[in-house]
Design a protein around this motif. Structure first.
Motif: not given
Length: 756
Positions: A293, A295, A299, A305, A321, A324, A326, A340, A342, A344
C-alpha cells in the motif's frame, strides 16, 4: 470616530510589531539555551538577528562563521503531536550545514520510548551537506536515515531542515542566491498550464503520452533491490510470494491540469477540485494496486502519508490527511480497477511548479527484526506533457525587481486545505479497525454479562476462577500487548486540558479502542465504581494479578500489610494524581513526562523494549507484586485515584454483606486481595477492584461463618425431617405390664372394647 480609527491603527501596528518580535523572540529564546560552539565548532558569539524570518549571524571574534535559523520559521515542521518540532540549524555563508540542535518538541513517541539522541542521530547525514546544488535543482535532497517506530517524526524533521535551507539560499540571504537572482533577470520564455486546453481522453492515451506515469514493481524486483542494498538482514527476509507477482502497480498524474483532471475525475469532480484549489496549489492523483500500500498505516495513526513524497528542485513535501481525498474509481474510459486511489492537494507551504519536472518518491519498508526495519526508495519521474502548456516570452526583470522577488521569504506556516466533502479521519480510522472494534465490543459485552450474572458465577468458585483468569489473560495479551489499548492518567489530564483550552471530539475519536474503553469505564463508574477497569480492563493490572497467581502457585510467601500502615499508604496515589493534574495546568508535556510513574508504557505499550531505567522500574514493581498482590494498584496508581474520585457517584450497590461481617467475622477482610474491606466489615469502593472474592465467600457454606450456621441448621432440619426419623416416631412402643395387664393405656388404640 477619528479617535477610534487611530486606536484601531495603533492596535494593528502593535499586533504586527508583537508578531515580528515573537518570531525573533523564538529564535533568541532557543539560542539562549545553547552556545555558538554547538553549531559551529570554533565560534564564540552570536550577532544581531537579521531579516524576517530572522537568522542569527555567528562569529569567531570578528570573523563571520555562518548563520543560525529555526526550521519552523521557514517550513512546516508539524509532527504527530500536531505541534511544530523546533530545530536550530547552523549553516555557513556558502550554504553548507554545520550543526543541528533539537530544542523543543511534543512528539509522543520520543517522550515515551525512543531516546532523543537516536532521533537526532538520524539527521546527522545532513551535517557537512552543501545545500546550494539542492536549492538550484542540481541535486536531489539527501534521504533521512529512518528510525523504526518514529518514521514520520524523523521525516518531518529532515524535510523541514532541508526546505528551510533551500528557501534561505533561493532568497539570496545566504549561499549562491545572488547568482539565482541574476539568472532570473535574464529574458526568457515563460511556460504556464494552458487553461483553454481541456478535453476528455481515455486511459490508453493518457498513459501513452505521459499524462499518467506508471511504476510497476514485482516481488522479485523488490527482493533484488534489497539484496543489492547491502543490508544483509533485509536480504534474508524476502517478500513472500512468487517473484513475478505484483508488489505494487503505481500510477501518478497531475489532476490540476484541465485535460488530465477532467479525464480522471469527470467533469463534476474536476469542477469541485477547481473550487477548492487555492492560487499556486496543485492536485495529484496517486493510484495503486498490489500487495503493498502506498498509503501505509501512518496516516491512520498520525494523519501523515509517510510512504510517498513529492520532490522538486530540492524541496519536498509529504501529504497529511487533510490534503487527501479518497476516490472510488477513475473516470477515464478503460481505466483499470485499482485497490487504492487518492487525490492529494499540495499544502500551501510547498510550491509545486507544474511546468517543471518533479518526482513522486515511494518508500518501501521491510521488517528485519522485532523492532527494526530497512527502507528503499523508488522514483516516479513526472513532467506535464508540453501539449498542455502555453509558452510566452517574458521581459527581462530589472536587478532591483529580481532581488526583491528573490528576497520574499516563503510563508513560515500555513494550514492545509480542508475538503468539506472528505470523510473525517476518525471515520476512516474506525472503518479500518472494524475487527478490533468488534472484538473489544464483544469483550465488553462478556464483562457486562459477568457483572450482571455475578451471583450465578460466584456460586461456582472453580468455574468463576478460571473465567476470571481467562479474561485477564485476554486483556493482557490482546488488548494490551497486541492492540496497545492501555488507558493512562495522561488521557485524563489531556481530556481536562482540552475542556479548558478547546474541546474537539475528533481528537479523542481518532483512537477507537481507547475511546471505547473510556466510554465503558465512564459507564462502569455509575454502576460499580473503579472496579470494572482496575480489576478487569487494565492490562498492567492483569499482568500484576497473573504474575502473583503464578507466584502463589510456586509457594512464594505473601506479605499482608498491617492495616494501620495500609490505610496510610492509600493516599499516596491521590497525591500523585493531584500533583500531575496541577502540573498539567502549567504544561501538559511536562505532566506527560512525570506520568512515567505509571509503568504502563514500558510494560504494555513498548513491551519492555526500552532503556534500562524504565525496564528496571517496571520490573521492580512487578517483583514487589509477587509478594504484595497488586502493589502498584493499591498505593501508586494515579489513574486508579483519578477513577476513584468520580466513582463515588455510583448509584447501585452490588456487593452483598451479612450483618455478621466485620463483627465478629473478619474472613472477607483478611482474604481480600487488595485489602479494600475495613475491619468493621464495610467495603471501601475507592479501593475495591471488584474481583468478587468476597462474593464467593458470601455464598460459600464451607468458609463463611454465617453460611456455615445456615448450613448446619438446614442439615439438622433435614435430619429431623428424614424418613428414618419419621418411622422411628410412628413405630411400636414399649408397654409396661403388671400381672399381664398394661399399667398405662396406649396413647392411641383402634380397639373399642375392653377385656373381660
Amino acid at each position: 470616530m477619528p479617535a477610534i480609527l487611530v486606536a484601531i491603527l495603533i492596535g494593528l501596528c502593535t499586533i504586527a510589531a508583537l508578531r515580528a518580535a515573537h518570531a525573533a523572540g523564538d529564535l533568541a529564546t532557543y539560542l539562549s539555551k545553547i552556545t555558538p560552539g554547538e553549531l559551529f565548532p570554533d565560534a564564540d558569539r552570536f550577532g544581531v538577528p537579521q531579516g524576517e524570518p530572522p537568522i542569527m549571524p555567528v562569529y569567531r571574534g570578528d570573523q563571520l562563521k555562518g548563520y543560525v535559523y529555526l526550521n519552523s520559521d521557514f517550513a512546516n515542521s508539524v509532527g504527530y503531536s500536531g505541534k511544530p518540532i523546533h530545530i536550530l540549524v547552523g549553516i555557513d555563508p556558502k550554504g553548507v550545514i554545520s550543526g543541528l540542535k533539537l530544542v523543543d518538541h511534543k512528539e509522543p513517541i520520543v517522550l515515551i520510548g525512543i531516546p532523543e539522541p537516536r532521533i537526532v542521530a538520524a539527521l546527522n547525514g545532513l551535517l557537512g551537506k552543501d545545500m546550494t546544488p539542492i536549492a538550484h535543482g542540481a541535486e536531489h535532497a539527501p534521504q533521512a536515515d529512518i528510525v523504526s517506530g518514529a518514521t514520520v517524526t524523523v521525516l518531518v524533521m529532515h524535510d523541514s531542515i532541508v526546505r528551510a535551507a533551500t528557501r534561505l539560499i533561493r532568497s539570496g540571504r545566504i549561499g549562491a542566491g545572488a547568482a539565482a537572482s541574476a539568472a532570473a533577470a535574464q529574458p526568457g520564455v515563460t511556460r504556464t498550464v494552458d487553461p483553454d486546453k481541456s478535453e476528455i481522453r481515455d486511459w490508453g492515451s493518457l498513459l501513452g503520452d505521459g499524462s499518467v506515469r506508471r511504476l510497476h514493481l514485482s516481488i522479485g524486483d523488490v527482493n533484488d533491490a534489497f539484496a543489492k542494498s547491502g543490508n544483509a538482514a533485509a536480504a534474508q527476509n524476502p517478500e513472500p510470494g512468487d517473484a513475478g507477482d505484483t508488489f505494487i502497480d503505481l500510477y501518478v498524474a497531475m489532476a490540476s491540469v484541465p485535460t488530465i483532471g477532467r479525464s480522471l475525475l469527470g467533469d463534476e469532480g474536476y469542477q469541485r477540485l477547481k473550487q477548492r484549489l487555492q492560487p499556486g496549489q496543485q492536485a495529484i492523483v496517486v493510484a495503486g494496486d498490489g500487495v503493498y500500500s502506498f498509503k501505509g498505516s501512518a496516516y491512520v495513526r498520525g494523519g501523515i502519508f509517510d510512504r510517498i513524497e513529492v520532490l522538486q528542485e530540492g524541496g519536498s513535501t509529504r501529504f497529511r490527511d487533510k490534503n487527501h481525498m479518497r476516490l472510488g474509481a477513475l473516470a477515464a474510459a478503460g481505466a483499470p480497477a485499482l485497490r487504492e486511489i487518492g487525490l492529494f492537494v499540495t499544502p500551501p507551504e510547498f510550491t509545486l511548479d507544474p511546468t517543471e519536472p518533479w518526482q513522486l518518491q515511494l518508500l518501501v519498508q521491510r521488517s528485519t527484526g522485532s523492532h527494526d526495519k530497512a527502507f528503499l526508495t523508488f522514483d516516479v519521474d513526472y513532467t506535464v506533457p508540453d501539449v498542455y502548456l502555453k509558452h510566452e516570452t517574458r521581459a527581462a526583470a530589472t536587478p532591483a525587481t529580481a532581488t526583491a522577488t528573490a528576497a520574499q521569504p516563503a510563508p513560515a506556516t500555513a494550514q492545509p486545505v480542508t475538503d468539506d466533502t472528505e470523510e473525517p479521519l476518525w471515520m476512516r480510522i474506525w472503518r479500518s479497525q472494524t475487527v478490533s472494534i468488534g472484538i473489544t465490543a464483544l469483550a465488553l459485552t462478556v464483562l457486562t454479562g459477568i457483572f450482571f450474572f455475578q451471583n450465578v458465577l460466584v456460586r461456582r468458585p472453580r468455574l468463576y476462577t478460571w473465567v476470571r483468569r481467562a479474561y485477564l489473560l485476554f486483556v493482557l495479551v490482546w488488548l494490551g500487548w497486541y492492540a496497545n489499548a492501555q488507558l493512562s492518567v495522561v488521557n485524563v489530564v489531556t481530556f481536562i486540558n482540552a475542556l479548558l483550552t478547546g474541546f474537539h471530539w475528533e481528537f479523542f475519536l481518532a483512537a477507537p479502542l481507547i475511546f471505547i474503553l473510556w466510554a465503558a469505564t465512564a459507564a462502569g463508574l455509575l454502576f460499580w465504581g473503579r472496579g470494572p477497569f482496575c480489576g478487569w480492563l487494565c492490562p498492567f493490572g492483569a499482568l500484576q494479578e497473573l504474575t502473583n497467581t503464578v507466584a502463589k502457585w510456586l509457594k512464594v510467601p505473601q506479605i499482608t500489610v498491617p492495616w494501620g500502615l495500609h490505610e496510610r499508604l492509600w493516599p499516596i496515589k491521590y497525591i500523585i494524581f493531584l500533583g500531575l493534574f496541577g502540573l498539567s495546568l502549567y504544561s501538559v508535556a511536562l505532566a506527560e513526562q512525570v506520568a512515567e510513574v505509571e509503568p504502563f508504557k514500558t510494560a504494555i505499550i513498548l513491551k519492555f523494549s526500552r532503556s534500562w531505567p524504565f525496564v528496571l522500574y517496571a520490573a521492580a514493581l512487578l517483583g514487589i507484586g509477587l509478594f504484595i498482590e497488586r502493589f502498584f494498584c493499591r498505593y501508586l496508581c494515579p489513574l486508579g485515584a483519578a477513577l476513584a474520585i468520580p466513582g463515588r457517584i455510583r448509584t447501585f450497590e452490588w456487593l452483598r454483606r451479612w450483618k455478621e461481617c466485620g463483627s465478629p467475622c473478619q474472613r472477607c477482610a483478611k482474604e481480600c486481595p487488595v485489602q479494600s474491606i475495613h475491619p468493621e466489615g464495610h467495603i471501601n469502593v475507592n479501593e475495591c477492584i471488584y474481583c468478587m472474592h468476597c462474593q464467593e465467600l458470601y455464598y460459600d457454606d464451607q468458609r463463611c461463618p454465617h453460611m456455615i450456621q445456615v448450613r448446619l441448621k438446614r442439615e439438622k432440619f433435614e435430619a429431623m425431617s428424614s424418613p428414618s426419623m419419621r418411622a422411628a416416631k410412628s413405630g411400636p412402643k414399649t408397654v409396661i405390664t403388671h400381672a399381664g395387664r398394661p399399667t398405662t393405656a396406649p396413647a392411641q388404640s383402634n380397639d373399642l372394647t375392653h377385656p373381660s
